[in-house]
Design a protein around this motif. Structure first.
Motif, PDB file in Angstrom:
ATOM      1  N   PHE A  59      48.552  42.961 -53.106  1.00  0.00           N
ATOM      2  CA  PHE A  59      48.530  43.671 -54.392  1.00  0.00           C
ATOM      3  C   PHE A  59      49.515  42.939 -55.302  1.00  0.00           C
ATOM      4  CE2 PHE A  59      49.859  46.638 -57.545  1.00  0.00           C
ATOM      5  CZ  PHE A  59      48.850  47.558 -57.714  1.00  0.00           C
ATOM      6  N   VAL A  60      48.990  42.164 -56.249  1.00  0.00           N
ATOM      7  CA  VAL A  60      49.871  41.413 -57.158  1.00  0.00           C
ATOM      8  C   VAL A  60      49.681  41.952 -58.566  1.00  0.00           C
ATOM      9  CG1 VAL A  60      50.452  39.141 -58.073  1.00  0.00           C
ATOM     10  CG2 VAL A  60      49.726  39.372 -55.708  1.00  0.00           C
ATOM     11  N   SER A  61      50.807  42.300 -59.194  1.00  0.00           N
ATOM     12  CA  SER A  61      50.703  42.893 -60.525  1.00  0.00           C
ATOM     13  C   SER A  61      51.756  42.325 -61.475  1.00  0.00           C
ATOM     14  CB  SER A  61      50.885  44.408 -60.397  1.00  0.00           C
ATOM     15  OG  SER A  61      50.980  44.972 -61.667  1.00  0.00           O
ATOM     16  N   GLY A  62      51.322  42.064 -62.705  1.00  0.00           N
ATOM     17  CA  GLY A  62      52.250  41.653 -63.765  1.00  0.00           C
ATOM     18  C   GLY A  62      52.260  42.719 -64.835  1.00  0.00           C
ATOM     19  N   SER A 126      55.238  32.730 -54.479  1.00  0.00           N
ATOM     20  CA  SER A 126      56.279  31.714 -54.239  1.00  0.00           C
ATOM     21  C   SER A 126      57.096  31.438 -55.505  1.00  0.00           C
ATOM     22  CB  SER A 126      55.649  30.425 -53.715  1.00  0.00           C
ATOM     23  OG  SER A 126      55.001  29.747 -54.759  1.00  0.00           O
ATOM     24  N   LEU A 127      56.452  31.573 -56.673  1.00  0.00           N
ATOM     25  CA  LEU A 127      57.184  31.380 -57.936  1.00  0.00           C
ATOM     26  C   LEU A 127      58.284  32.423 -58.093  1.00  0.00           C
ATOM     27  CD1 LEU A 127      54.487  30.669 -60.684  1.00  0.00           C
ATOM     28  CD2 LEU A 127      56.326  29.168 -59.977  1.00  0.00           C
ATOM     29  N   LEU A 128      57.965  33.647 -57.670  1.00  0.00           N
ATOM     30  CA  LEU A 128      58.944  34.729 -57.796  1.00  0.00           C
ATOM     31  C   LEU A 128      60.118  34.557 -56.848  1.00  0.00           C
ATOM     32  CD1 LEU A 128      56.732  37.874 -58.268  1.00  0.00           C
ATOM     33  CD2 LEU A 128      58.439  37.013 -59.836  1.00  0.00           C
TER      34      LEU A 128
ATOM     35  N   ASP B  49      55.724  25.020 -63.616  1.00  0.00           N
ATOM     36  CA  ASP B  49      55.861  26.174 -62.725  1.00  0.00           C
ATOM     37  C   ASP B  49      57.222  26.851 -62.873  1.00  0.00           C
ATOM     38  OD1 ASP B  49      53.361  26.007 -61.768  1.00  0.00           O
ATOM     39  OD2 ASP B  49      53.876  24.840 -59.991  1.00  0.00           O
ATOM     40  N   PHE B  50      57.556  27.261 -64.086  1.00  0.00           N
ATOM     41  CA  PHE B  50      58.816  27.975 -64.291  1.00  0.00           C
ATOM     42  C   PHE B  50      58.519  29.424 -64.645  1.00  0.00           C
ATOM     43  CE2 PHE B  50      60.281  23.633 -65.362  1.00  0.00           C
ATOM     44  CZ  PHE B  50      61.353  23.566 -64.488  1.00  0.00           C
ATOM     45  N   THR B  51      59.341  30.336 -64.107  1.00  0.00           N
ATOM     46  CA  THR B  51      59.207  31.731 -64.520  1.00  0.00           C
ATOM     47  C   THR B  51      60.200  31.979 -65.660  1.00  0.00           C
ATOM     48  OG1 THR B  51      60.833  32.383 -62.884  1.00  0.00           O
ATOM     49  CG2 THR B  51      58.543  32.536 -62.219  1.00  0.00           C
ATOM     50  N   GLU B  52      60.156  33.183 -66.205  1.00  0.00           N
ATOM     51  CA  GLU B  52      61.061  33.514 -67.316  1.00  0.00           C
ATOM     52  C   GLU B  52      62.519  33.259 -66.930  1.00  0.00           C
ATOM     53  OE1 GLU B  52      59.263  37.130 -69.010  1.00  0.00           O
ATOM     54  OE2 GLU B  52      61.217  37.392 -69.936  1.00  0.00           O
ATOM     55  N   ARG B  53      62.826  33.553 -65.652  1.00  0.00           N
ATOM     56  CA  ARG B  53      64.203  33.423 -65.176  1.00  0.00           C
ATOM     57  C   ARG B  53      64.589  31.958 -64.970  1.00  0.00           C
ATOM     58  NH1 ARG B  53      66.296  34.255 -60.158  1.00  0.00           N
ATOM     59  NH2 ARG B  53      64.183  34.388 -59.396  1.00  0.00           N
TER      60      ARG B  53
END
Lengths: 132, 151
Positions: A59-62, A126-128, B49-53
């Motif tokens: 479950f992926v949510s933005g 993985s970005l998070l 591939d950068f996020t806001e942070r």
């Protein structure tokens, strides 16, 4: 020439505004019901829009939040995650108010080709986790 | 002429600072610099591939680089003359302080001139930045320890 440059610049800047708009947008190819996610969104008046992808226990949510709620992004993310984890106990829930995640999930919903959905979702997660 | 009399005459003769206008100019300049920074951050988020942070690090580096180039070309001082604090407070002002000091002391050699004077202006920013960051972190650690706030 200047006018053309100006028009070009404006169109480039405005093209960045291509979004799904307010409300909740769901892509669901799992067996789960998407109604609980809609309820969570409706109950929270700090949210402007929510993009949800339900795929194979993921479950992926933005979420995009109202301007002054941006100061409490982390808290909102945490609260939403808790609610959604209760609603979807079998799923691995990821919620983020980060613009990049909203952008990526929007891209997935708009893109008709869902062949590499698994990989795309893994990339978002993985970005998070990236700390640097 | 005593001190008070001199101060009075000096005040009468010196032109008045247009405080309101200066504030508006600083607001506009600082706002424009931040808007450019926001665009750069959006660029990194959209195409990489950068996020806001995580996008904040390359954004800061790019802004510092741009201000460095502008300082070298002699354009940043024009912005600073117009914008005042609006051009000095963002990270670009810090970059300007480092680069302009380096350029000024280049004639004294690279080691004792550039190396020794590079942080002449920016050194205090680093010092007070570190001290205030340490103090704030200490206060927050204590508050977290007592359960008043969370990380």
């Amino acid at each position: 020439m200047r006018k053309i440059m100006f028009l070009l610049l404006i169109s480039v800047v405005l093209s960045g505004c291509a979004r799904l708009g307010e409300g909740i947008h769901i892509y669901n190819d799992s067996n789960a019901d998407s109604a609980p996610a809609e309820n969570v969104f409706k109950e929270d008046d700090r949210l402007v829009s929510m993009t949800v992808i339900l795929h194979d226990q993921q479950f992926v949510s933005g979420v995009t939040v109202k301007t002054f709620s941006r100061f409490h992004k982390k808290k909102i993310e945490k609260e939403l995650k808790e609610k959604l984890e209760k609603a979807y106990p079998d799923f691995d829930v990821t919620v983020s108010a980060d613009n990049k995640i909203v952008h990526k999930t929007t891209e997935i919903i708009q893109n008709k080709d869902k062949a590499q959905l698994e990989e795309q979702l893994e990339k978002i997660i993985s970005l998070l986790k990236e700390e640097t | 002429m005593d001190e008070k009399k001199f101060a009075k005459i000096e005040q009468q003769l010196s032109p008045k600072t247009p405080l309101g206008l200066n504030i508006v100019k600083a607001f506009l300049t600082g706002g424009t610099i931040c808007l450019i920074g926001q665009f750069i951050a959006m660029f990194y988020m959209t195409f990489f591939d950068f996020t806001e942070r995580t996008a904040s690090n390359p954004t800061v580096a790019t802004m510092v680089f741009l201000a460095m180039v502008l300082t070298g070309l002699g354009q940043y001082k024009k912005i600073a003359q117009f914008g005042g604090a609006g051009a000095a407070v963002p990270i670009t002002g810090f970059s300007n302080a480092v680069v302009s000091a380096s350029i000024e002391h280049k004639s004294e050699g690279y080691v004792l001139g550039v190396g020794g004077n590079m942080f002449k202006l920016a050194g205090s920013v680093i010092l007070f930045g570190v001290v205030s960051a340490f103090t704030v972190a200490l206060i927050k650690t204590i508050l977290v320890k007592f359960g008043v706030v969370s990380w």
